[in-house]
Design a protein around this motif. Sequence first.
Motif, PDB file in Angstrom:
ATOM      1  N   ILE A 272    -108.234-161.044  13.858  1.00 56.28           N
ATOM      2  CA  ILE A 272    -107.040-161.394  14.621  1.00 56.28           C
ATOM      3  C   ILE A 272    -106.534-162.704  14.030  1.00 56.28           C
ATOM      4  O   ILE A 272    -107.294-163.667  13.893  1.00 56.28           O
ATOM      5  N   VAL A 273    -105.282-162.743  13.654  1.00 56.18           N
ATOM      6  CA  VAL A 273    -104.715-163.943  13.035  1.00 56.18           C
ATOM      7  C   VAL A 273    -104.619-165.046  14.078  1.00 56.18           C
ATOM      8  O   VAL A 273    -104.180-164.820  15.204  1.00 56.18           O
ATOM      9  N   GLU A 274    -105.067-166.240  13.685  1.00 61.96           N
ATOM     10  CA  GLU A 274    -105.074-167.381  14.605  1.00 61.96           C
ATOM     11  C   GLU A 274    -104.264-168.539  14.032  1.00 61.96           C
ATOM     12  O   GLU A 274    -104.252-168.743  12.824  1.00 61.96           O
ATOM     13  N   PHE A 275    -103.614-169.273  14.931  1.00 64.24           N
ATOM     14  CA  PHE A 275    -102.943-170.530  14.616  1.00 64.24           C
ATOM     15  C   PHE A 275    -103.375-171.540  15.663  1.00 64.24           C
ATOM     16  O   PHE A 275    -103.404-171.218  16.859  1.00 64.24           O
ATOM     17  N   ASN A 276    -103.720-172.752  15.250  1.00 69.81           N
ATOM     18  CA  ASN A 276    -104.144-173.814  16.170  1.00 69.81           C
ATOM     19  C   ASN A 276    -105.298-173.367  17.069  1.00 69.81           C
ATOM     20  O   ASN A 276    -105.270-173.567  18.282  1.00 69.81           O
ATOM     21  N   HIS A 277    -106.284-172.717  16.498  1.00 67.52           N
ATOM     22  CA  HIS A 277    -107.510-172.315  17.185  1.00 67.52           C
ATOM     23  C   HIS A 277    -107.277-171.311  18.307  1.00 67.52           C
ATOM     24  O   HIS A 277    -108.017-171.280  19.286  1.00 67.52           O
ATOM     25  N   GLY A 278    -106.244-170.505  18.185  1.00 71.51           N
ATOM     26  CA  GLY A 278    -105.983-169.460  19.169  1.00 71.51           C
ATOM     27  C   GLY A 278    -105.247-168.315  18.503  1.00 71.51           C
ATOM     28  O   GLY A 278    -104.652-168.466  17.437  1.00 71.51           O
ATOM     29  N   PRO A 279    -105.290-167.128  19.104  1.00 68.33           N
ATOM     30  CA  PRO A 279    -104.607-165.975  18.509  1.00 68.33           C
ATOM     31  C   PRO A 279    -103.097-166.200  18.424  1.00 68.33           C
ATOM     32  O   PRO A 279    -102.491-166.754  19.333  1.00 68.33           O
ATOM     33  N   ALA A 280    -102.518-165.769  17.315  1.00 67.96           N
ATOM     34  CA  ALA A 280    -101.073-165.923  17.089  1.00 67.96           C
ATOM     35  C   ALA A 280    -100.319-164.890  17.920  1.00 67.96           C
ATOM     36  O   ALA A 280    -100.520-163.691  17.764  1.00 67.96           O
ATOM     37  N   THR A 281     -99.454-165.356  18.810  1.00 65.57           N
ATOM     38  CA  THR A 281     -98.647-164.447  19.618  1.00 65.57           C
ATOM     39  C   THR A 281     -97.307-164.210  18.928  1.00 65.57           C
ATOM     40  O   THR A 281     -96.808-165.052  18.193  1.00 65.57           O
ATOM     41  N   VAL A 282     -96.767-163.040  19.196  1.00 65.18           N
ATOM     42  CA  VAL A 282     -95.465-162.662  18.641  1.00 65.18           C
ATOM     43  C   VAL A 282     -94.562-162.318  19.811  1.00 65.18           C
ATOM     44  O   VAL A 282     -94.946-161.547  20.698  1.00 65.18           O
ATOM     45  N   SER A 283     -93.373-162.857  19.802  1.00 63.13           N
ATOM     46  CA  SER A 283     -92.439-162.644  20.912  1.00 63.13           C
ATOM     47  C   SER A 283     -92.016-161.174  21.019  1.00 63.13           C
ATOM     48  O   SER A 283     -91.889-160.465  20.014  1.00 63.13           O
TER      49      SER A 283
END
Length: 178
Positions: free
Chosen positions: A84-95
Amino acid sequence: MPAISSDRSSWYLLQCKPHQDERAHVNLVQQNYVVFHPQFVSERVIRGKAHRVRDSLFPGYLFIHLGGNDNWAPIRSTRGVSRIVEFNHGPATVSENVIEHLRARCIESSESPIDEPLKPGEHLRIVGGPLSTLEGIFISSQGTERVMILLQFLNREHAVCVPLSNLERQQSSIQTTI
């Protein structure tokens, strides 16, 4: 991976193992996950013939719709899924807006009309380049991106090689005399 505490559902980005997008998609759907694999339709020449094929818009990536209460653990061990792609130590959400826009574009791509191959004698109009606004008759293809057409100008017929992108089909008034 940190757990998502909210009950709100969101779209997340998954990275797939190389060349296993379709495999990951099928395996995730079989586990009852909602997955979006954006694809577009393109034309390729295979063994001299044009074929319409589906290509991944983002090779190596899928979108998955998950809520805070969904079980995330099986995703990591699903065949074809890398992480699961992460950004800033959390999963990257997509609008949701981005997903809807991508869905609409993919539908447009799949509904585009299939262009019939040009036939010798077909009337064409040049719409770009130095010969624009002239009309001619298709003679033959010169590879996949250029064609030979017969133009009538300066009181003579001239065979000219033109990029296919500079032409459009025309119901022309050109009369050929043999």
